[in-house]
Design an enzyme around this catalytic site. Structure first.
Site, PDB file in Angstrom:
ATOM      1  N   GLU A 157      -8.490  -3.718  -2.704  1.00  0.00           N
ATOM      2  CA  GLU A 157      -9.326  -2.919  -3.609  1.00  0.00           C
ATOM      3  C   GLU A 157      -8.466  -2.017  -4.490  1.00  0.00           C
ATOM      4  OE1 GLU A 157      -8.682  -2.087  -0.602  1.00  0.00           O
ATOM      5  OE2 GLU A 157      -8.594   0.091  -0.394  1.00  0.00           O
ATOM      6  N   HIS A 202      -4.310  -3.313   0.890  1.00  0.00           N
ATOM      7  CA  HIS A 202      -5.494  -2.801   0.184  1.00  0.00           C
ATOM      8  C   HIS A 202      -5.785  -3.598  -1.084  1.00  0.00           C
ATOM      9  CE1 HIS A 202      -6.310   1.008   2.356  1.00  0.00           C
ATOM     10  NE2 HIS A 202      -5.025   0.959   2.636  1.00  0.00           N
ATOM     11  N   CYS A 216      -7.437  -2.081   6.152  1.00  0.00           N
ATOM     12  CA  CYS A 216      -6.546  -1.042   6.680  1.00  0.00           C
ATOM     13  C   CYS A 216      -7.157  -0.412   7.924  1.00  0.00           C
ATOM     14  CB  CYS A 216      -6.233  -0.014   5.595  1.00  0.00           C
ATOM     15  SG  CYS A 216      -4.858   1.063   6.030  1.00  0.00           S
TER      16      CYS A 216
END
Lengths: 1028, 284
Positions: free
Chosen positions: B237, B235, B96
């Site tokens: 994660e 994202h 990002c």
């Protein structure tokens, strides 16, 4: 000072360089900022402009010469891949970039002294590149935007367009209309030079004046103190003992200094001291004949019950006295929550007001105990209808503009701070045109024990500790915020009460403070909000019983602020942190690393005095106990009489008995209070920190309504926290007590839907009330105060029954606009927020129906309670029916509800129920429609078995304590057993055919396709103007 | 064997440092959150780490363009350390805002195959979404199986949230994209979830919200020519566990059925981080 730069030599004023940047117009690129303006004009005003282009401008005040800047423009101001830039020219004047003559050009920049975040960031980057030597003391970059319009419809005034694009309280605009554009007269803003501030030395204020003059002094000085309070201050300075100690301290003995008077006004403001909640109320109930005295609503109905509960459980760690309430979550971690309102600033500047609201409540969390980390935000707004077409009083913005601005402020504040927004609501009512309500809440987490063994929820300051001001500097912005919010809005409300937040400065400070906490460097911490340093240091000084502040040490945004201004300014992004003398070096080194300014400004003492100096001069010398406990208790009158209301009689509409409930359902789904807020909510980051297990929107298409936010903040561990809220201001039109009970019940029900542990939940009460003190301005003050009494009595009754402690709260008591006949008072509004333990987020439920064949149950009981229901307002607004009166939903037996909630919640925790939805506004019909929308399925529902009340009540009524749940057929038997002893009713089942059919026995009431419902539900509040 | 050491940058508005550090730890890394200025002032040296992660956030408020000011700090203050890190063949990921930073420093997509290490010249950009809005929504991603990217090995398709306002990947000309495409550096794209897995990738612009930002060629992320430096807007994660997937309450969150750390609850995003840890271990 931790952050010292040598003072530069004063040189002659430098020329100011101008850089302008505009997006390239090549294939596949677009001018998105221009598009946004075009779409907003279309969405909000139906004005169709052919094209809007944008220019970003920078005015650079620096010793670095334009020629140097020009060489590096592509390294800083423009992105050469996508943008063109020019130095010391206006792009509009260059035919290379703007070939066609526009119809208008509007340039908008900040007024002098207003926070310019892009400008500060640009100057930070500027220093990285140029490392200017001998830089100007006031070197800075100021930014502006120019919008260039092509194809403006006839009869659309350019001045008017400009007025929709800026707020003249904080911004300035220059306009070139079509004629000016033809003559190449382009708008060119100049650098917003701050007018010099004139330092006025502290003055004694003579209080040996008449009562009228005392009041006049309070009014003209925006002190917001009443006569008795002014007289109490007057008496203090007549006390011979006081005069003697003042004399020996070297301060004017027999009158206050301006610093002292301002300090007292801030500390004693309604905003800081909650004087109405602390008042002695003579309460009369005309219905029952009751005539009693209540000595502090707060102590009686909020504090006492919570303290009683604190004696029964071991997880209530800290209630009321800190910046937020703290509960133990597991053996290692505690969690805390706080909600605040920022109503008055948001009315004046929706964007800045709301942003400071959210970043301000984040600081409350950071200032809890020895410092907690904010991990989730909530926001609840109350606005006038976004499609309002009636008149607007002077100085008030249209509700759609308030919505846009508030939303943008909260979005930027939350997103840039890296805190997910996990829960919220938006409520609409005409009366919020007078004052929008902007509630911002934050949940925090902290290790229960620090490495040095201290409990993190307990502050440990000692006399001798050094008090730092950390973060931003003090400026003229935000003077009188606390006292101003204790007055009603007028046309003359001051612009200095408005500030714009700076999330990045705050984020740096937050990173730094939490590191300092973990290193054991902090003994005490609080935020600088209302009342500025006077409140923050003043409150912390209560721990050690004294402090000595030197205002001359406080770093300023611009020189010239007077002592009292420095003391009370509410400039943002500041924490006040106490550090042991031996730890100061380490603390300052940490501040340096993070590029955070940290300045020692005070020392804790045990002198019993709030001692303020400016350099060597003592400018305030107030006894700590007088400062904090000297304010006299208000004596107020309250009188309850049942308001007369026209009853809601829907049957009169359909005398042939043939009500069209299908159409009513589609209309209800499109009501702003019920309609999807997705296009707004999706613009909040709700997933940063990688913990959000139930998001604001759920279901197959991820667009069904979520009931509560669920997070699992420890990475790799599914232990969760539920965050929910309840707000039902409509019910105040019948009974504010019922309103309070319903709000609490709704918040708890929402949490139950997520599988909360009902035995470990805590709540926050945020009251927003209209002025409730009887006066010429408020002739109905007694009634409004009686509403407050009833709300708090219900709050106590319901919270005791639910064993739900109120661990923190806030009140905002002057939510009115104007006076006399044109006065607008908000409906009394309680936001109740709940946070609680969720044992395992893998076992939770959401509102979307999961699969065809799922069995649908009503949990709870529908009653004949149609008073003040959403349907009644819809039909009244449209003129189809007359009134909204009738039986308001009541919580008659909350103890029984709790036991039912526990059963349902544990059923969810055990995986028996994966589908649960709170049944609230719009009743059963709306709830089941929303569940179909979430699952993109249909359902066949029969409400025949749901009691003996009317069809209207069973379909649209909002009786409390109800849920709709879906159960997989193979788990149905176990579910029924699990819920035995509690009222559950089988309603029907989920169908693959995407049509909702609701019958009452043999009568088919509703038959509507799911995609039609989706359409109604989603269109109303999609104000993006359409994407792409 | 010692766990690979991961430097996770933080400071100045980086927000996703905690979760980014956590996911590397879940897959056997030893991560440390390190303030950018610690690398600048010499307290820390990139040389002591095996992997560098630049997490998401709003560095410097994204003023003057997302990732720009942080990119400049890296470009001017950490140039030598970064040069050596890349020359040593150590993996870097930017997520990002971190991706935006890497693009604006010129590390991504980076110079051509023939060059000797990074030249810190920006050749692409990430600009405002066509929608003009910051949005948090879930998208479907598909990976180029032939990509040299060490981070995306053996990953076909995953669901992931995007949370950005400036994620539209652009380059000045189509020949720029053709060159990257030829090298399989267009490692990850937004795809229509209704397409067959393995057949979702297309150069034709997909409509909103399948492509959340109007990215050219639907690009969600790219790698450099070595495959070691990788950046993406979504994202991964944020979906390290299935309980973070919106479908988990519908019992249909995709992902592996067993994992050492999370049992049957591992999310699809974790493999990206595991790939880098395994790569580092395989190079020892």
């Amino acid at each position: 000072m931790a952050f010292s730069t040598p003072l530069p030599e004063r040189v002659l004023p430098m020329p100011i360089s101008r850089v302008e940047v505009t997006p390239k117009q090549s294939d596949g690129m677009r001018d998105v900022r221009g598009d946004v303006v075009r779409r907003q004009l279309m969405a909000d005003h139906g004005i169709d402009v052919t094209e809007v282009r944008s220019i970003n401008g920078f005015l650079i005040k620096s010793t670095v010469e334009s020629e140097e800047i020009s060489k590096r423009v592509d390294d800083l101001f423009s992105d050469p891949i996508i943008e063109h830039a020019t130095t010391n020219n206006l792009l509009l004047a260059s035919p290379e970039y703007f070939q066609n003559t526009p119809d208008a050009a509007i340039t908008i920049g900040f007024k002098p002294g207003v926070t310019d975040n892009p400008g500060s960031a640009a100057y930070d980057g500027f220093k990285t590149i140029f490392s200017p030597k001998n830089e100007l003391e006031d070197a800075a970059i100021s930014t502006y935007q120019t919008y260039v319009f092509y194809g403006i419809p006839e009869n659309t005034s350019v001045e008017w367009i400009a007025s929709t694009l800026h707020n003249n309280l904080i911004q300035r605009a220059l306009v070139s209309d079509s004629e000016a554009c033809q003559q190449s007269l382009w708008p060119a803003l100049e650098y917003p030079e701050k007018p010099p501030q004139v330092f006025s030395p502290p003055q004694p204020i003579n209080l040996e004046i008449s009562d009228e003059e005392l009041l006049e002094l309070s009014d003209s000085g925006l002190l917001a103190l009443n006569l008795e309070e002014m007289q109490t201050i007057q008496a203090h300075y007549r006390d011979e003992k006081i005069r003697a100690t003042r004399k020996s301290a070297g301060i004017v003995p027999h009158s206050p200094t301006d610093v002292e008077l301002e300090c007292l006004a801030q500390t004693w403001s309604e905003h800081c001291k909650h004087k109405i909640f602390a008042s002695k109320i003579h309460h009369i109930d005309k219905e029952t004949g009751e005539d009693t005295v209540i000595d502090s609503i707060f102590k009686t109905h909020i504090m006492k019950p919570t303290h009683d509960m604190q004696n029964e459980v071991d997880w209530l760690l800290s209630v009321f006295h800190d910046n937020s309430g703290v509960i133990a979550w597991d053996d290692e971690w505690s969690i805390c929550m706080k909600a605040e309102t920022h109503n008055s600033p948001s009315a004046l500047d929706p964007y800045g007001g709301a942003m400071t609201g959210i970043v301000g409540v984040n600081r409350d969390i950071l200032g809890t105990g020895l410092g907690a980390r904010p991990i989730a935000n909530t926001d609840v707004f109350c606005f006038g209808p976004p499609n309002w077409e009636g008149d607007l009083p002077d100085n008030l913005f249209h509700p759609s503009r308030v919505l846009r601005g508030v939303h943008a402020g909260v979005r930027v504040g939350g997103n840039e701070s890296g805190i997910p927004t996990v829960n919220g609501a938006i409520v609409f009512d005409d009366r919020y045109i007078g004052k929008p309500l902007v509630y911002c809440g934050t949940v925090g987490i902290m290790p229960r024990q620090l490495a040095d063994g201290r409990q993190s929820h307990i502050k440990t300051p000692s006399a001798g500790d050094i008090v730092y001001m950390v973060g931003g500097r003090v400026g003229y912005d935000g003077i009188h915020g606390a006292t101003f919010s204790s007055l009603e809005l007028t046309e003359e409300s001051p612009s200095s009460a408005v500030q714009i937040g700076d999330p990045i400065t705050q984020k740096k400070m937050l990173d730094m403070v939490l590191e300092a906490r973990d290193a054991g460097l902090i003994t005490c911490i609080t935020d600088n909000g209302a009342g500025g340093l006077s409140s923050s240091i003043g409150e912390m000084a209560e721990y050690t019983n004294g402090c000595e502040i030197d205002l001359a040490k406080v770093p300023l945004k611009q020189p010239g602020l007077s002592a009292w201004e420095i003391l009370v300014s509410e400039s943002q992004e500041r924490m006040t942190v106490a550090v042991k003398v031996s730890d100061c070096d380490a603390f300052e080194a940490m501040a340096n690393l993070h590029e955070v300014e940290a300045t020692p400004v005070a020392t804790f003492t045990s002198s019993g005095m709030f001692h303020v100096k400016f350099g060597t001069d003592t400018v305030a010398y107030l006894p700590i106990d007088f400062l904090h406990d000297g304010v006299p208790q208000l004596q107020l009158e309250s009188e309850w009489q049942l308001p007369k209301t026209e009853p809601f009689l829907p049957d009169l509409l359909y005398l042939d008995g043939d009500a069209d409930h299908s159409t009513l359902l589609l209309r209800m789904l499109a009501r702003p209070n019920i309609a999807s807020k997705e296009s707004w909510v999706r613009q909040y980051d709700h997933e940063v920190i990688a913990q959000t297990a139930v998001k604001p929107f759920v279901g197959v298409e991820r667009d069904g309504p979520g009931d509560a936010g669920v997070i699992a903040p420890l990475h790799g561990n599914p232990h969760g926290i539920v965050i929910s809220c309840g707000i039902v201001p409509r019910y105040s039109d019948l009974d504010a007590g019922a309103m309070a009970a319903a709000s609490i019940d709704e918040a708890v029900r929402n949490a139950v839907c997520a599988g909360v542990d009902v035995d470990k939940i805590a709540g926050l009460d945020n009251f927003c009330w209209p002025d409730s003190i009887e006066s010429v301005k408020t002739p109905d003050g007694k009634f409004k105060l009686a509403q407050l009494v009833r709300a708090n009595r219900e709050l106590e009754r319901v919270c005791r029954a639910y064993r739900l402690p109120c661990v923190s709260g806030k009140d905002s008591m002057k939510n009115d606009y104007g006076a006399g006949e044109n006065k607008i008072s908000i409906p009394p509004t309680l936001l109740y927020s709940v946070f609680g333990d969720q044992p395992d987020v893998r076992f939770t439920a959401t509102s979307d129906f999961k699969s065809a064949g799922e069995r649908v149950y009503l949990v709870g009981t529908s009653k004949e309670e149609l008073g003040a229901c959403e349907l009644s307002y819809m039909l009244r607004d449209s003129g189809e029916t007359q009134g909204i009166g009738g039986q308001v939903p009541l919580l008659l037996n909350p103890e029984k509800n709790l036991s039912m909630y526990r059963a349902l919640s544990t059923a969810i925790q055990n995986g028996l129920v994966r589908t649960a939805h709170d049944c609230s506004e719009g009743g059963l019909a709306v709830a089941v429609a929303e569940m179909c929308i979430g699952g993109r399925v249909g359902a066949e529902i029969d409400i025949d078995g749901t009691g003996k009340s009317s069809v209207w009540a069973r379909l649209w009524g909002e009786s409390l304590g109800r849920f709709l749940v879906g159960v997989q057929p193979e788990q149905e038997t176990e579910f029924i057993q699990w819920m035995s002893g509690h009222p559950i009713t089988y309603l029907g089942e989920v169908t693959k055919t995407p049509t909702l059919i609701i019958s009452d026995g043999y009568d088919k009431l509703v038959e509507t396709e799911t995609n039609v419902m989706v359409d109604s539900w989603q269109k109303t509040l999609d104000m993006t103007g359409g994407v792409v | 064997m010692l766990p690979p050491k991961v430097a996770v940058l933080f400071g100045f508005g980086i927000n996703c440092d905690h979760e980014t550090a956590a996911v590397f730890n879940l897959v056997g890394g030893q991560s440390e959150r390190i303030h950018v200025n610690h690398f600048v002032d010499g307290t820390q040296n990139l040389d002591n780490f095996d992997i560098l992660a630049v997490p998401g956030g709003f560095s410097f408020g994204d003023h003057l363009g997302s990732g720009r000011l942080m990119g400049n700090r890296l470009r001017f203050a950490l140039r030598d350390q970064l040069q050596k890190f890349v020359a040593d063949g150590k993996p870097i990921i930017g997520i990002c805002n971190g991706f935006q930073v890497l693009v604006k420093t010129g590390l991504l997509p980076g110079p051509s195959v023939e060059s000797n290490g990074p030249d810190f010249i920006q050749t692409a950009s990430l600009t405002l979404n066509d929608s003009g809005q910051y949005e948090d929504r879930w998208v479907t991603l598909e990976f180029d199986p032939k990509s040299p990217c060490i981070w995306t090995k053996n990953i076909q398709r995953i669901d992931c949230p995007v949370r950005h306002g400036e994620g539209k990947f652009v380059m000045p000309s189509t020949t720029d994209f053709d060159a990257l495409s030829e090298n399989h550096q267009l490692a990850v794209r937004y795809v229509d979830p209704s397409t067959e897995i393995g057949h979702g990738i297309t150069d034709e612009p997909l409509p909103f919200p399948i492509s959340p930002n109007g990215s050219m060629r639907n690009i969600a992320g790219v790698c450099d020519s070595s495959g070691l430096v990788f950046g993406l807007m979504p994202h991964p994660e944020a979906v390290y566990a299935k309980w973070l997937h919106p479908d988990h309450t519908r019992d249909s969150a995709p992902g592996p059925n067993s994992s050492e750390v999370l049992g049957k609850w591992e999310g699809e995003g974790l493999q990206i981080f595991r790939n880098a840890i395994q790569y580092v271990l395989s190079q020892r």
